[in-house]
Design a protein around this motif. Sequence first.
Motif, short mmCIF file in Angstrom:
data_model
loop_
_atom_site.label_atom_id
_atom_site.label_comp_id
_atom_site.label_asym_id
_atom_site.label_seq_id
_atom_site.Cartn_x
_atom_site.Cartn_y
_atom_site.Cartn_z
N GLY A 202 36.18 42.86 52.59
CA GLY A 202 35.34 43.65 51.69
C GLY A 202 34.00 43.00 51.44
O GLY A 202 33.52 42.20 52.24
N ASN A 203 33.40 43.33 50.29
CA ASN A 203 32.07 42.81 49.97
C ASN A 203 32.01 42.11 48.62
O ASN A 203 30.93 41.80 48.13
N ARG A 204 33.19 41.88 48.00
CA ARG A 204 33.24 41.17 46.73
C ARG A 204 34.24 40.03 46.85
O ARG A 204 35.30 40.18 47.46
N LYS A 205 33.90 38.91 46.24
CA LYS A 205 34.81 37.77 46.29
C LYS A 205 35.21 37.34 44.88
O LYS A 205 34.43 37.53 43.93
N PRO A 206 36.40 36.79 44.74
CA PRO A 206 36.83 36.32 43.42
C PRO A 206 35.98 35.15 42.95
O PRO A 206 35.28 34.50 43.74
N GLN A 207 36.05 34.87 41.66
CA GLN A 207 35.40 33.67 41.12
C GLN A 207 36.36 32.50 41.33
O GLN A 207 37.43 32.45 40.73
N TRP A 208 35.97 31.58 42.19
CA TRP A 208 36.82 30.44 42.49
C TRP A 208 35.99 29.31 43.08
O TRP A 208 34.77 29.44 43.26
#
Length: 203
Positions: A115-121
């Motif tokens: 996709g085009n969104r990544k988690p905050q990590w």
Amino acid sequence: MPKSPLPPYVCPYTGTLLAGVDEVGRGPLAGDVVAAAVILDPQNPIEGLADSKKLSEKKREGLFEEIQQKAMSFAIARATVEEIDQLNILHASLLAMKRAVEQLSVQPEFVLVDGNRKPQWHYQCDTVIKGDDRVAAIAAASILAKVTRDREMVELDRVYPGYGLAGHKGYPTKVHMEALARLGATPAHRKSFAPVRRQLELI
């Protein structure tokens, strides 16, 4: 005109501790959103990995077992219906993916997120549009997530008969919408989703 195929993805990371992560179940009106993360073993290649939606159920089931046998590491996680209603489906999906990567027994040096969104990590990572078509590890993750979620929807169908959950897997099909209007919402339905919310307002 048919769309031109996406170019092959070139990953900036060239090591072996590369995880792919994907989620299944953003669109349904019922059930958890399920995510999986996979680190493939270059010494144990798996043939036929592809976007789980493009594979037959029989092929997915076979690959589900093979991935678990051959992968260097894999993990399956989720965000619950309650978390979906509290956070919204996008943030619940990102949470499920974060949990899947964090649960890997072998921690990755780099993560590719579908996709085009990544988690905050804290992980080094990249997002890949249509990654389940372009990256083997993401394809493997999509297969683990889809088979897991599909099986759970079959189980939910036994708990809440009459909705057809085993068939449509919770998606807003005509059968599902008619059952929702006739029978009302179950605890497995996402109350924040408009068709379910509207039904609850009628009660």
